[in-house]
Design a protein around this motif. Structure first.
Motif, mmCIF file in Angstrom:
data_model
loop_
_atom_site.group_PDB
_atom_site.id
_atom_site.type_symbol
_atom_site.label_atom_id
_atom_site.label_comp_id
_atom_site.label_asym_id
_atom_site.label_seq_id
_atom_site.Cartn_x
_atom_site.Cartn_y
_atom_site.Cartn_z
ATOM 1 N N LYS A 38 34.490 34.152 44.392
ATOM 2 C CA LYS A 38 34.796 35.433 43.408
ATOM 3 C C LYS A 38 35.677 35.360 42.255
ATOM 4 O O LYS A 38 35.707 35.979 41.507
ATOM 5 C CB LYS A 38 35.016 36.735 44.562
ATOM 6 C CG LYS A 38 34.001 36.763 45.313
ATOM 7 C CD LYS A 38 34.596 38.325 46.061
ATOM 8 C CE LYS A 38 33.369 38.587 47.299
ATOM 9 N NZ LYS A 38 32.274 38.241 48.499
ATOM 10 N N GLU A 205 42.456 40.285 48.387
ATOM 11 C CA GLU A 205 41.358 40.234 48.907
ATOM 12 C C GLU A 205 40.087 40.922 48.113
ATOM 13 O O GLU A 205 38.900 40.328 47.543
ATOM 14 C CB GLU A 205 40.398 40.860 50.834
ATOM 15 C CG GLU A 205 41.403 40.169 51.616
ATOM 16 C CD GLU A 205 40.693 38.667 52.086
ATOM 17 O OE1 GLU A 205 39.499 38.211 52.081
ATOM 18 O OE2 GLU A 205 41.383 37.618 52.847
ATOM 19 N N THR A 206 39.814 42.064 47.834
ATOM 20 C CA THR A 206 38.866 42.602 46.990
ATOM 21 C C THR A 206 39.447 41.704 45.805
ATOM 22 O O THR A 206 40.857 42.272 45.318
ATOM 23 C CB THR A 206 38.993 43.488 47.215
ATOM 24 O OG1 THR A 206 40.162 44.286 47.590
ATOM 25 C CG2 THR A 206 38.657 43.746 48.215
ATOM 26 N N GLN A 207 38.652 42.334 44.705
ATOM 27 C CA GLN A 207 39.151 42.644 43.131
ATOM 28 C C GLN A 207 39.242 43.322 42.651
ATOM 29 O O GLN A 207 38.823 44.236 42.645
ATOM 30 C CB GLN A 207 36.987 41.547 42.256
ATOM 31 C CG GLN A 207 37.283 40.537 42.257
ATOM 32 C CD GLN A 207 35.699 40.603 42.472
ATOM 33 O OE1 GLN A 207 34.993 40.911 42.214
ATOM 34 N NE2 GLN A 207 35.812 39.381 41.025
ATOM 35 N N GLY A 208 40.825 43.656 41.985
ATOM 36 C CA GLY A 208 41.470 44.862 41.590
ATOM 37 C C GLY A 208 41.094 44.834 40.284
ATOM 38 O O GLY A 208 41.641 45.312 39.270
ATOM 39 N N GLY A 212 34.231 41.285 38.544
ATOM 40 C CA GLY A 212 33.362 41.690 39.258
ATOM 41 C C GLY A 212 31.890 42.472 38.938
ATOM 42 O O GLY A 212 31.185 42.311 39.530
#
Ligand SMILES: [Zn+2]
Length: 230
Positions: A38, A205-208, A212
């Motif tokens: 990612k 962990e998650t794209q800020g 994406g």
């Protein structure tokens, strides 16, 4: 690395046998996507075009100029058509983390710069170097940044690059020597590795960011195109 899955892809091959104009950029980025990657933190040797840069400095480019010639630079060669926005080509979240982390190391860090990507494998003439620096306003030179950075955005992968200034192109007195570029890069390998090992656990962990979202096709191939739009 504990808790993080990391893929490593040496773009020039394990023993540096693939020249910049022959790198399978699309295959590389596609393979990383298939592995579930990612975010990409790229590492590159680059020529410095600014007097404030010293050999071994670290630059985190925020813009690029494409001076390559006809490299396949999209996954969409038709019938599906896309137009990717690359106004801000590098991931702001990754760049921010890299900048913060690099400042904790002994690198002399420059937080922005415009990188001109050119075809290679030869180095610039003095006239080209002057044009890149004085007319186009480039700060750095790379043979590999494009199309790598553009392809990642199409697939929704974050991308940032750590550029080590390995030479001063030919605007200074000395012409670039390939063996000197290799020597500087090898010399900086351990502290680059240290930087990566520090930054990877800090990546959320998650794209800020908005990377994406990737790029959506303008039309599906079953819809009719209105040629007046182009
Ligand atoms: Zn991003």
């Amino acid at each position: 690395m504990v808790g993080r899955r990391v893929a490593f892809l040496p773009r020039h091959g394990v023993s540096h046998r693939i020249p910049p104009h022959r790198i399978p950029y699309r295959a590389n980025i596609w393979a990383l996507k298939k592995l579930g990657v990612k975010r990409i933190v790229a590492v590159s040797a680059m020529g410095g075009l600014r007097p404030e840069y010293e050999i071994g400095d670290l630059v985190l480019p925020d813009q690029f100029i494409d001076w390559t010639r006809g490299r396949p630079s999209t996954f969409y060669d038709g019938p599906v058509v896309i137009h990717t926005s690359l106004a801000d080509p590098f991931c702001p979240e990754l760049r921010g983390l890299l900048l913060e982390t690099a400042r904790e190391t002994d690198f002399q860090v420059h937080g922005q710069g415009t990188c001109l990507s050119f075809e290679g494998p030869r180095f610039s003439t003095r006239a080209e170097s002057r044009v890149f620096r004085e007319v186009l306003g480039a700060d750095l030179l790379s043979m590999t940044l494009v199309p790598e950075v553009a392809l990642t955005r199409e697939l929704g992968i974050c991308y940032a690059t750590c550029s080590v200034v390995t030479d001063l192109d030919v605007w200074g007195k000395e012409a670039v020597q390939a063996n000197e570029v290799t020597r500087v890069m090898e010399e900086n390998g351990p502290r680059l590795a240290k930087l990566l090992l520090r930054v990877i656990p800090r990546i959320p962990e998650t794209q800020g960011c908005t990377c994406g979202r990737g790029t959506r096709p303008l039309f599906s191939h079953t819809e009719k195109h209105d040629s007046s739009l182009f």
